[in-house]
Design an enzyme around this catalytic site. Sequence first.
Site, mmCIF file in Angstrom:
data_model
loop_
_atom_site.group_PDB
_atom_site.id
_atom_site.type_symbol
_atom_site.label_atom_id
_atom_site.label_comp_id
_atom_site.label_asym_id
_atom_site.label_seq_id
_atom_site.Cartn_x
_atom_site.Cartn_y
_atom_site.Cartn_z
ATOM 1 N N LYS A 194 0.839 -1.198 0.000
ATOM 2 C CA LYS A 194 0.000 0.000 0.000
ATOM 3 C C LYS A 194 0.874 1.249 0.000
ATOM 4 O O LYS A 194 1.917 1.305 0.645
ATOM 5 C CB LYS A 194 -0.924 0.006 1.226
ATOM 6 C CG LYS A 194 -1.865 -1.202 1.299
ATOM 7 C CD LYS A 194 -2.912 -1.159 0.204
ATOM 8 C CE LYS A 194 -3.852 -2.339 0.278
ATOM 9 N NZ LYS A 194 -3.311 -3.583 -0.269
ATOM 10 N N ASP A 195 0.398 2.264 -0.696
ATOM 11 C CA ASP A 195 1.106 3.528 -0.882
ATOM 12 C C ASP A 195 1.315 4.252 0.444
ATOM 13 O O ASP A 195 0.486 4.175 1.343
ATOM 14 C CB ASP A 195 0.267 4.402 -1.828
ATOM 15 C CG ASP A 195 1.043 5.573 -2.389
ATOM 16 O OD1 ASP A 195 2.149 5.847 -1.907
ATOM 17 O OD2 ASP A 195 0.519 6.222 -3.309
ATOM 18 N N ARG A 196 2.413 4.996 0.554
ATOM 19 C CA ARG A 196 2.630 5.783 1.773
ATOM 20 C C ARG A 196 1.826 7.078 1.758
ATOM 21 O O ARG A 196 1.558 7.648 2.806
ATOM 22 C CB ARG A 196 4.122 6.080 1.973
ATOM 23 C CG ARG A 196 4.735 7.076 1.016
ATOM 24 C CD ARG A 196 6.235 7.165 1.280
ATOM 25 N NE ARG A 196 6.904 8.080 0.368
ATOM 26 C CZ ARG A 196 7.152 9.357 0.627
ATOM 27 N NH1 ARG A 196 6.754 9.880 1.776
ATOM 28 N NH2 ARG A 196 7.790 10.114 -0.237
#
Length: 408
Positions: free
Chosen positions: A75-77
């Site tokens: 998952k993206d930061r």
Amino acid sequence: MELVQPFSGFLVYDLKQTPEDFQVEEILPSDLIQKTGKWMIFRLQKSGWNTLDALLRISKESKVSIFEIGYAGKKDRHASTSQYISCQKPLRVPKELTKVIQLDKIGFSKKSLSTELNVGNRFQLVLRNLLEKEIESIRNNFEKITKNGFINYYDSQRFSRFHSEFRLPILPFFKGDAETCLKLILTDPFPGEKKQARDRKKILYDLWGNWSQCEKWSKSKLEKNIFSNLKKEKKPTQKTYSDLILRFPEEELLMLVSSFQSLIWNEFVSEIFISDNFTGVWIKTKTGPLFFPGESSIQSVPFSKNLPVPGNPGIYKLEYSKKEIDTLKKILNQNGLTESVLDSSPFPIIKMNSFERKVRILPNDFQIGDFEEDDQHPGKRKVKISFRLPSGVYATMLIKRLMLRSRI
């Protein structure tokens, strides 16, 4: 690739202004989490951290190897995310990170989590800085997506290592230039990387060939090891550089391979649309132009249509038509490659298998809210949207279609 059809820009919008503007919830099979099992299942909620960095800190705090922790997706930061991880040992978050990373044990499983268990993701997004006069266009695009879906291209997150000249680090490797591949891996900064890290990589780039100095500027054990080995070599060969690339973690080598497959698939799909005389528009992306078909053209692509992502066992052994094979050879040629690069992985320890990917995606539960005053942009509007997508489908590609300026 001939760009006969027109280009389209995008309506005005901002996305991911805060992590809360981009909320992602991972979906697992409904029967996976049990009351007993060999693996403990944890819900991992985070904001401002990518998955791998969060897992590294959790594994260190828990005194557990990161390889003992299973996960179903990254998952993206730049988001507020909820996902699941598995481990046979207890896990905990460092105290100083508990405000941005939360970990809760929610049950057990008979198997460790892996990407094959990722059913999909649920998204809740906020689009900001919208112009009043463009609301009608957004609503029109929303109706089009609800009816026709969108093309399942890989988006820019897949290509974190993209270079303006060489495109991907692995492309020079395929052409026999392992040194350039290694140089790009070690010196080309990631998008959003901090200034200190970017400056250090610039120094390594400028010092390239002066292995003693490069070793002094090395940060990780792996970098020191690589430059130490090069320092001992009087005349490093391409095999020298190739062997050193194999020292990188499997995760990083896999990303080099998968980003290449994704790039070729994107260009492959666009070229097929053009060769079939589809109407539509091109959009500009970090990796080059992509084609968005118009309504009549996209409706001719069945939702059941799969197009194999190129890879092992090679294009002649996959279920491509003759026209698709010719198109794929054309795309490879444009990248300075032959079809033989797809016969097997360039790295012995990494697989580069072909797999099926849907060409056209219809989002589930796609909803759009009321257009409200944007508290962060006086005089502008904001809107909340939500939807579910299968695993591997990019929400940002749906947003590109939603915010397309051209009416197609």
